[in-house]
Design a protein around this motif. Structure first.
Motif, PDB file in Angstrom:
ATOM      1  N   UNK A 229       0.836  -1.201   0.000  1.00  0.00           N
ATOM      2  CA  UNK A 229       0.000   0.000   0.000  1.00  0.00           C
ATOM      3  C   UNK A 229       0.869   1.249   0.000  1.00  0.00           C
ATOM      4  N   UNK A 230       0.514   2.215  -0.820  1.00  0.00           N
ATOM      5  CA  UNK A 230       1.226   3.481  -0.893  1.00  0.00           C
ATOM      6  C   UNK A 230       0.273   4.610  -0.504  1.00  0.00           C
ATOM      7  N   UNK A 231       0.840   5.660   0.078  1.00  0.00           N
ATOM      8  CA  UNK A 231       0.078   6.863   0.403  1.00  0.00           C
ATOM      9  C   UNK A 231       0.766   8.045  -0.280  1.00  0.00           C
ATOM     10  N   UNK A 240      -3.132   0.482  -3.731  1.00  0.00           N
ATOM     11  CA  UNK A 240      -2.511  -0.802  -3.413  1.00  0.00           C
ATOM     12  C   UNK A 240      -2.031  -1.488  -4.682  1.00  0.00           C
ATOM     13  N   UNK A 241      -0.840  -2.077  -4.600  1.00  0.00           N
ATOM     14  CA  UNK A 241      -0.257  -2.829  -5.709  1.00  0.00           C
ATOM     15  C   UNK A 241      -0.227  -4.317  -5.342  1.00  0.00           C
ATOM     16  N   UNK A 242      -0.615  -5.160  -6.291  1.00  0.00           N
ATOM     17  CA  UNK A 242      -0.703  -6.604  -6.091  1.00  0.00           C
ATOM     18  C   UNK A 242       0.418  -7.298  -6.863  1.00  0.00           C
ATOM     19  N   UNK A 243       1.058  -8.290  -6.224  1.00  0.00           N
ATOM     20  CA  UNK A 243       2.134  -9.043  -6.882  1.00  0.00           C
ATOM     21  C   UNK A 243       1.549 -10.060  -7.861  1.00  0.00           C
ATOM     22  N   UNK A 278      -1.784  -2.531 -10.181  1.00  0.00           N
ATOM     23  CA  UNK A 278      -2.739  -1.885  -9.303  1.00  0.00           C
ATOM     24  C   UNK A 278      -3.918  -2.785  -8.965  1.00  0.00           C
ATOM     25  N   UNK A 279      -4.295  -2.807  -7.702  1.00  0.00           N
ATOM     26  CA  UNK A 279      -5.452  -3.603  -7.284  1.00  0.00           C
ATOM     27  C   UNK A 279      -6.738  -3.089  -7.936  1.00  0.00           C
ATOM     28  N   UNK A 280      -6.779  -1.783  -8.179  1.00  0.00           N
ATOM     29  CA  UNK A 280      -7.912  -1.166  -8.869  1.00  0.00           C
ATOM     30  C   UNK A 280      -7.394  -0.232  -9.953  1.00  0.00           C
ATOM     31  N   UNK A 281      -8.301   0.247 -10.752  1.00  0.00           N
ATOM     32  CA  UNK A 281      -7.957   1.309 -11.685  1.00  0.00           C
ATOM     33  C   UNK A 281      -7.572   2.562 -10.889  1.00  0.00           C
ATOM     34  N   UNK A 282      -6.829   3.461 -11.474  1.00  0.00           N
ATOM     35  CA  UNK A 282      -6.488   4.728 -10.828  1.00  0.00           C
ATOM     36  C   UNK A 282      -7.777   5.520 -10.605  1.00  0.00           C
ATOM     37  N   UNK A 283      -7.996   5.939  -9.376  1.00  0.00           N
ATOM     38  CA  UNK A 283      -9.216   6.674  -9.038  1.00  0.00           C
ATOM     39  C   UNK A 283      -9.041   8.166  -9.292  1.00  0.00           C
ATOM     40  N   UNK A 284     -10.171   8.858  -9.309  1.00  0.00           N
ATOM     41  CA  UNK A 284     -10.123  10.312  -9.460  1.00  0.00           C
ATOM     42  C   UNK A 284      -9.436  10.960  -8.260  1.00  0.00           C
ATOM     43  N   UNK A 285      -9.601  10.374  -7.076  1.00  0.00           N
ATOM     44  CA  UNK A 285      -8.949  10.903  -5.884  1.00  0.00           C
ATOM     45  C   UNK A 285      -7.438  10.874  -6.031  1.00  0.00           C
ATOM     46  N   UNK A 448     -14.633   9.235 -22.182  1.00  0.00           N
ATOM     47  CA  UNK A 448     -15.200   8.911 -20.872  1.00  0.00           C
ATOM     48  C   UNK A 448     -15.223   7.418 -20.578  1.00  0.00           C
ATOM     49  N   UNK A 449     -14.595   6.594 -21.425  1.00  0.00           N
ATOM     50  CA  UNK A 449     -14.579   5.170 -21.130  1.00  0.00           C
ATOM     51  C   UNK A 449     -13.167   4.572 -21.100  1.00  0.00           C
ATOM     52  N   UNK A 450     -12.135   5.416 -21.113  1.00  0.00           N
ATOM     53  CA  UNK A 450     -10.766   4.909 -20.997  1.00  0.00           C
ATOM     54  C   UNK A 450     -10.069   5.556 -19.790  1.00  0.00           C
ATOM     55  N   UNK A 451      -9.477   4.698 -18.948  1.00  0.00           N
ATOM     56  CA  UNK A 451      -8.681   5.138 -17.809  1.00  0.00           C
ATOM     57  C   UNK A 451      -7.343   4.427 -17.794  1.00  0.00           C
ATOM     58  N   UNK A 452      -6.861   4.099 -16.606  1.00  0.00           N
ATOM     59  CA  UNK A 452      -5.558   3.429 -16.522  1.00  0.00           C
ATOM     60  C   UNK A 452      -5.429   2.655 -15.236  1.00  0.00           C
ATOM     61  N   UNK A 453      -4.459   1.751 -15.238  1.00  0.00           N
ATOM     62  CA  UNK A 453      -4.073   0.970 -14.053  1.00  0.00           C
ATOM     63  C   UNK A 453      -2.552   0.981 -13.988  1.00  0.00           C
ATOM     64  N   UNK A 454      -2.009   1.128 -12.806  1.00  0.00           N
ATOM     65  CA  UNK A 454      -0.558   1.221 -12.639  1.00  0.00           C
ATOM     66  C   UNK A 454       0.088  -0.165 -12.633  1.00  0.00           C
TER      67      UNK A 454
END
Length: 456
Positions: A229-231, A240-243, A278-285, A448-454
């Motif tokens: 987990x990174x802050x 959060x990053x998953x191996x 990334x455990x999830x897509x990059x959020x707006x936050x 509005x339908x393309x984002x990213x994951x780290x």
């Protein structure tokens, strides 16, 4: 006889005048220089320091900044509930709603102060006093500390700070303070923080897990890797990053993939080194915390960011790396597919997490034409969410045609016109959310339908 009376009256007059001057001079020895709500001080509402007035209501707490003691107080009919004297301040527990306060001191005199703000129940206030014309200055300040990992060792000015679940709140003198933090298997961090009288300080420390030698780890060692987990420093924004353990798998339209596109063939062996995703897509936050802007059409802190081009993503990642000190990037297409398949070479599911798309994805059949909060559908076997549906995700690679030749860590051609996009979105049908379905877009395009994951 008349003369004697005159002298006596003159002496009484002189004594009265002297007393009047003395009283006036004494009254000027103490005055209030101001009162304000301390929004970051919760002493009045904490269980251990809470007090109740005669009506059973939670008291307000006024912290009076002074080195003096032995005052008496008058705040109205309900009176003062409790007084606690400390070395450089006095805690005065009072009923809420008081309009004035009268302070009396045997040597310094008295002072009546009309309170210009509303005194609320359960709130803490700081009030300054001027004694003999000298105001008590605020020479310290509160510092709020949040740390990850929670059990790291933290020192400020070479003094250890005791943390409770990675959190502490302390007071320190105004000025610059040096800190250092360390934890086994994490990169240590050191720096300085300046405390000012104008507002409380906040220190957020995020140590990066040491991953520089992961390329030499075995498959079992990769399996044992915990999520990291990174802050984002200076914020409460976490990700959060998953191996994903190293694996040779069959990439492309394996048997369970129905009616695949021609460019999903031929299937081929892809040998992938271990990596994190990334455990999830990059959020707006997260995007807002790094970039200071929010380009998304569908607004919400925990919604995936969208309307970001491949070029935008590169700038975001560059800034994130500078802030956190890591080497984040977009995943390659081969890495993305391995992660979407749950890190397994077994061809068993069409979508990331299962065969039932409604359980694992936000797509045209259930999205109601909008994105949704990340991690609200079922994850796949690695604990990764939304690799089918919600928003499509940019990959690092330029688009290319598959060949049947086995490849180690494929990264696509060095040049091209379109980058790979994977995963389907809120507007995709179930076919478009398959783990092998490929899409493309130009690097400057955003929608509005393309984002990213780290990845890293």
């Amino acid at each position: 006889m008349g003369t004697i009376i005159t002298l006596t009256m003159n002496r009484l007059t002189a004594i009265f005048i002297l007393l009047l001057f003395a009283i006036q001079a004494n009254a000027q020895n103490i005055s209030v220089v101001g009162i304000k709500l301390d929004e970051n001080d919760h002493t009045a509402e904490e269980e251990a320091t809470m007090r109740f007035d005669q009506n059973g209501e939670v008291c307000a707490l006024i912290k009076i900044l002074t080195d003096e003691s032995d005052f008496s107080y008058d705040v109205g009919s309900l009176g003062v509930t409790d007084v606690e004297e400390y070395e450089d301040e006095i805690w005065l527990y009072v009923p809420f709603g008081i309009k004035k306060i009268i302070l009396r001191h045997q040597e310094l005199g008295s002072c009546e102060y009309a309170i210009p703000i509303t005194i609320e129940s359960g709130k803490t206030y700081r009030m300054g006093l001027s004694i003999n014309g000298v105001a008590k200055e605020i020479n310290d300040q509160e510092l709020e500390i949040a740390c990850y990992p929670e059990r790291l060792s933290l020192f400020i000015d070479d003094v250890e700070v005791l943390l409770k679940e990675g959190y502490a709140k302390i007071r320190l003198p105004l000025g610059v303070h040096a800190y250092s933090a360390e934890h086994s298997n994490y990169t240590p961090q050191a720096g300085t923080i300046e405390l000012k009288a104008s507002s409380p300080g906040r220190l957020v420390i995020t140590l990066s897990k040491i991953t520089t030698n992961t390329s030499g780890m075995s498959y079992l060692e990769w399996l044992a890797q915990e999520p990291v987990e990174y802050i984002v420093p200076g914020t409460d924004v976490k990700f959060t990053m998953i191996a994903v353990p190293p694996k040779r798998y069959v990439q492309g339209a394996t048997l369970e993939q129905v009616s695949s596109w021609d460019d999903e063939f031929p299937t081929h062996d892809a040998n992938i080194d271990g990596f994190f995703i990334g455990q999830t897509e990059v959020t707006q936050e997260l995007w807002q915390a790094v970039m200071g802007t929010n380009p998304a059409r569908f607004r919400g802190e925990e919604l995936p960011v969208e309307q970001v081009s491949w070029n935008d993503c590169q700038l975001f990642i560059s800034r994130l790396n500078a802030i956190i000190g890591q080497k984040f990037r977009l995943p390659t297409e081969a890495e993305w597919e391995l992660a979407a398949r749950g890190g397994s070479s077994d061809a068993t599911t069409q979508y990331s997490g299962g065969h039932k798309i409604d359980e694992v994805a936000w797509y045209v059949g259930n999205s109601q034409a909008t994105t949704h909060t990340v991690a609200t559908r079922k994850p796949n076997k690695l604990g990764i969410y939304d690799m089918s549906g919600n928003v499509q995700e940019w990959c690092q690679d330029w688009y290319y045609k598959y060949t049947a030749v086995p490849v180690d860590n494929p990264k696509g051609p060095q040049k091209g016109t379109h980058h790979i996009v994977r995963g389907g979105s809120w507007m995709s049908d179930d076919w478009g959310c398959r783990t092998t379905c490929r899409d493309i877009n130009t690097p400057e395009a955003s929608n509005a339908y393309i984002g990213l994951r780290l990845a890293m």
